[in-house]
Design a protein around this motif. Structure first.
Motif, mmCIF file in Angstrom:
data_model
loop_
_atom_site.group_PDB
_atom_site.id
_atom_site.type_symbol
_atom_site.label_atom_id
_atom_site.label_comp_id
_atom_site.label_asym_id
_atom_site.label_seq_id
_atom_site.Cartn_x
_atom_site.Cartn_y
_atom_site.Cartn_z
ATOM 1 N N ILE A 18 58.042 43.596 44.033
ATOM 2 C CA ILE A 18 56.836 44.407 43.839
ATOM 3 C C ILE A 18 56.528 45.124 45.150
ATOM 4 O O ILE A 18 56.072 44.498 46.113
ATOM 5 C CB ILE A 18 55.637 43.539 43.418
ATOM 6 C CG1 ILE A 18 55.936 42.822 42.095
ATOM 7 C CG2 ILE A 18 54.377 44.396 43.271
ATOM 8 C CD1 ILE A 18 54.886 41.814 41.690
ATOM 9 N N SER A 20 54.619 46.519 47.876
ATOM 10 C CA SER A 20 53.195 46.422 48.228
ATOM 11 C C SER A 20 52.975 46.999 49.622
ATOM 12 O O SER A 20 52.378 46.372 50.498
ATOM 13 C CB SER A 20 52.719 44.966 48.163
ATOM 14 O OG SER A 20 53.474 44.133 49.007
ATOM 15 N N GLU A 25 48.819 51.374 45.890
ATOM 16 C CA GLU A 25 48.347 50.572 44.769
ATOM 17 C C GLU A 25 49.193 49.311 44.575
ATOM 18 O O GLU A 25 48.781 48.387 43.875
ATOM 19 C CB GLU A 25 48.356 51.410 43.493
ATOM 20 C CG GLU A 25 47.337 52.549 43.513
ATOM 21 C CD GLU A 25 47.371 53.379 42.253
ATOM 22 O OE1 GLU A 25 48.309 53.190 41.442
ATOM 23 O OE2 GLU A 25 46.472 54.220 42.071
ATOM 24 N N GLY A 26 50.365 49.284 45.207
ATOM 25 C CA GLY A 26 51.226 48.117 45.100
ATOM 26 C C GLY A 26 50.580 46.845 45.619
ATOM 27 O O GLY A 26 50.892 45.738 45.151
ATOM 28 N N LYS A 29 48.856 45.373 42.761
ATOM 29 C CA LYS A 29 49.808 44.798 41.806
ATOM 30 C C LYS A 29 50.297 43.439 42.284
ATOM 31 O O LYS A 29 50.480 42.511 41.479
ATOM 32 C CB LYS A 29 50.987 45.761 41.607
ATOM 33 C CG LYS A 29 50.603 47.058 40.902
ATOM 34 C CD LYS A 29 51.781 48.009 40.795
ATOM 35 C CE LYS A 29 51.376 49.312 40.101
ATOM 36 N NZ LYS A 29 52.487 50.285 40.051
ATOM 37 N N SER A 31 48.643 41.413 44.220
ATOM 38 C CA SER A 31 47.503 40.518 44.043
ATOM 39 C C SER A 31 47.490 39.955 42.629
ATOM 40 O O SER A 31 47.291 38.748 42.422
ATOM 41 C CB SER A 31 46.195 41.273 44.322
ATOM 42 O OG SER A 31 45.079 40.520 43.930
ATOM 43 N N ASN A 32 47.736 40.817 41.648
ATOM 44 C CA ASN A 32 47.770 40.370 40.249
ATOM 45 C C ASN A 32 48.923 39.406 39.989
ATOM 46 O O ASN A 32 48.797 38.444 39.234
ATOM 47 C CB ASN A 32 47.881 41.577 39.314
ATOM 48 C CG ASN A 32 46.640 42.449 39.347
ATOM 49 O OD1 ASN A 32 45.549 41.990 39.686
ATOM 50 N ND2 ASN A 32 46.790 43.720 39.013
ATOM 51 N N LYS A 33 50.056 39.663 40.634
ATOM 52 C CA LYS A 33 51.221 38.783 40.481
ATOM 53 C C LYS A 33 50.916 37.389 41.024
ATOM 54 O O LYS A 33 51.227 36.362 40.386
ATOM 55 C CB LYS A 33 52.430 39.393 41.200
ATOM 56 C CG LYS A 33 53.626 38.459 41.377
ATOM 57 C CD LYS A 33 54.267 38.073 40.057
ATOM 58 C CE LYS A 33 55.470 37.170 40.284
ATOM 59 N NZ LYS A 33 56.075 36.715 39.008
ATOM 60 N N SER A 36 48.585 35.621 38.740
ATOM 61 C CA SER A 36 49.294 35.170 37.530
ATOM 62 C C SER A 36 50.048 33.875 37.790
ATOM 63 O O SER A 36 50.085 32.987 36.932
ATOM 64 C CB SER A 36 50.263 36.255 37.047
ATOM 65 O OG SER A 36 49.561 37.413 36.639
ATOM 66 N N ARG A 63 42.497 47.083 45.439
ATOM 67 C CA ARG A 63 43.076 45.898 46.081
ATOM 68 C C ARG A 63 42.083 44.735 46.067
ATOM 69 O O ARG A 63 40.861 44.946 46.066
ATOM 70 C CB ARG A 63 43.492 46.237 47.511
ATOM 71 C CG ARG A 63 44.611 47.272 47.564
ATOM 72 C CD ARG A 63 44.905 47.765 48.964
ATOM 73 N NE ARG A 63 43.829 48.584 49.488
ATOM 74 C CZ ARG A 63 43.909 49.271 50.632
ATOM 75 N NH1 ARG A 63 45.014 49.220 51.341
ATOM 76 N NH2 ARG A 63 42.884 50.002 51.033
#
Length: 550
Positions: A18, A20, A25-26, A29, A31-33, A36, A63
């Motif tokens: 990913i 980042s 914006e990575g 993303k 952060s969401n990973k 999860s 972020r």
């Protein structure tokens, strides 16, 4: 490799996959990973309110900071260890034609086999013990280690009398916004759950300090960083009358020669030295071509600190600026005198006088001649520049220019000020009984780990992590009187940028760095050493947690 090591390697690759890059914006993303992954840990399935994301304020990129609190069930102790790290990386321009593979370690390593590499890089690649890719070392492997350790410790929650707080922050690679905004959350969690922060373990990368160095470094603090900045005001003139003016580029050049890589300005504390200051930016402020010399110029430096007070730093910078100013004047006088002799022209001294002032001194000077509320004027000006997305270093500069223009005295001068980021220095000190106890325990843990037959590492405990670190914002060693030398000379402090110094002082968290072992961070050959990072390091962290909570 054991099962924990295999999971860490797999997760590291997933995190590297990913992109980042800082300022993209990575970061959101990733952060969401991370969030999860946390949601799939059995403990957090039962305690969903203990994991959460906190969006950064007014952040257009979406972020977030990520938190996960694991509360031990073998008692009611508030003792808490923080496991933290950053999720962003630097860019990939340095990869050149390999840039499209920078976030795909497996493909990247195959492509690297097809090109000519430095001998050391080639040997590491062929050994199979190293994982390559942007962020593999700095520091997605460190994030993966913390996440998997948290998962493993969660299985022992019934045996633990204490708490683990996982924290992952964006925006470390420039402004440290993530950790700065996380300070408020740390204080709220402390009050809500009656936490006592015993120690924070960062997993930012460690590396060899010289060729052939095999030691694994543990740092009980982190270097501080200032960004001393200089506004140079000269006296403009037509190049046809060049000696009638004073070129600010000349002032800047002398100052750069004075400060840049000057080992005499390294800060020593108990045998450890900072790196010398480095110039990061220089430009004059003339926007278009003409035959008038520039009126003003701008420069800023990276300035590392171990224990030097801000007041002393400011004194050193003022002396350096004055010495540079005097040299520039003397050089111009000598050259003008020689020119007059050449053309048989009467020589008259140029009579420039060195003037070096701080921003706070300039501000007081401007207040005398300004009619109205200067504070409000500057605050509104800063807001306007922020709304236009001007780089924060240039906002500070423009505030200095605005204040200078208000002053009636327009003679040549050098104005010293500070700009973002500001990273406080801290370290555990043996004079403090509580901090010495932590140092002694870490030494005991590494010794105990080395008693295992399969582990044979040379651990070295150092006082200061040498690179910039989010750990700077968990503890501040300077007192408030000393810090005033920074805050009072920082244009736009708490308007365009600020560090919650009072809140950090309230937390006062002992911050150490264990770290994955890697090489070439911020280079296209960035890589992490798997045997230590994925097997020994997790054992060290888990041993630390178990022993501290025993």
């Amino acid at each position: 490799m054991n099962k924990i090591g295999e999971e860490i390697e797999k997760l590291t690759i997933e995190l590297v996959n990913i992109p980042s890059v800082n300022g993209t914006e990575g970061e959101g993303k990733l952060s969401n990973k991370i969030f999860s992954y946390l949601k799939e840990i059995e403990y957090f399935k039962k305690h969903q309110d203990y994991i959460f994301q906190v969006p950064l304020k007014n952040d257009k990129l979406g972020r977030s900071n990520v938190f996960a609190l694991l509360r031990g069930e073998n008692g009611s102790s508030g003792r808490t260890i923080i496991l933290h790290g950053h999720m962003d990386t630097v860019g990939v321009d340095d990869f050149g034609n390999l840039a499209k593979y920078a976030f795909d370690p497996k493909t990247l390593m195959e492509k690297l086999k097809e090109i000519e590499l430095p001998n050391e890089v080639k040997e590491d690649l062929e050994s199979g013990d190293w994982l390559f890719g942007r962020g593999a070392s700095d520091m997605k492997s460190g994030d993966a280690v913390h996440l998997v350790v948290l998962k493993e410790i969660s299985k022992l929650v019934s045996e633990i009398d204490g708490n683990i707080l996982f924290m992952s922050n964006p925006v470390e690679e420039n402004q440290h916004t993530g950790i700065i905004e996380a300070i408020d959350v740390l204080n709220k969690l402390k009050d809500k759950y009656k936490l006592q922060y015993v120690m924070a373990i960062n997993n930012d990368y460690i590396c060899p300090m010289y060729k052939g160095d095999k030691a694994k470094y543990i740092y009980t603090g982190t270097v501080g960083k200032l960004l001393p900045s200089f506004y140079f005001v000269g006296k403009e003139t037509h190049v046809g009358q060049c000696f009638e003016g004073l070129n600010p580029d000349d002032l800047a050049g002398e100052l750069i020669n004075e400060i840049n890589l000057n080992v005499g300005m390294c800060d020593e504390y108990k045998g450890e030295y900072t790196l010398p200051p480095s110039v990061l930016k220089f430009t004059d402020l003339k926007e278009n071509y003409n035959v008038q010399t520039p009126f003003s110029a701008f420069a800023y430096f990276n300035y590392a600190v171990h224990n030097e007070s801000p007041k002393k730093t400011l004194e050193k910078l003022k002396k350096a600026a004055r010495d540079a100013f005097e040299r520039a004047i003397k050089k111009n006088e000598d050259r003008y005198k020689k020119y007059c002799e050449m053309v048989k022209q009467e020589y008259e001294p140029l009579n420039f006088v060195p003037k070096v002032i701080t921003y706070s001194e300039l501000y007081k000077e401007a207040e005398k001649s300004f009619e109205g509320d200067l504070d409000k004027k500057i605050e509104n000006y800063a807001k306007k520049l922020l709304s236009e997305s001007v780089d924060s270093r240039y906002i500070s500069l423009k505030i200095v220019q605005e204040v200078f223009n208000i002053c009636t005295n327009k003679k040549p001068c050098i104005v010293i000020f500070f700009a973002a980021p500001y990273c406080p220095h801290n370290t555990l000190k043996s004079e403090n009984d509580g901090e010495k106890e932590i140092i002694d325990k870490i030494k005991a843990y590494t010794d105990e780990l080395n008693e295992r037959e399969e582990i044979n590492e040379e651990f070295k405990i150092m006082q200061f992590f040498p690179s910039l670190s989010d750990s700077s914002y968990l503890k501040v060693d300077d007192n408030f009187d000393e810090l005033y030398s920074i805050t009072s000379n920082f244009p736009g402090w708490n308007k365009i940028y600020g560090v919650p110094l009072k809140e950090i002082k309230k937390l006062n968290i002992s911050a150490v760095n264990y770290g994955c072992y890697g090489k070439d961070a911020h280079k296209w050959t960035e890589r992490v050493y798997k045997p230590y990072s994925f097997e020994v390091l997790p054992e060290l962290i888990m041993l630390t947690i178990k022993k501290l909570f025993k």
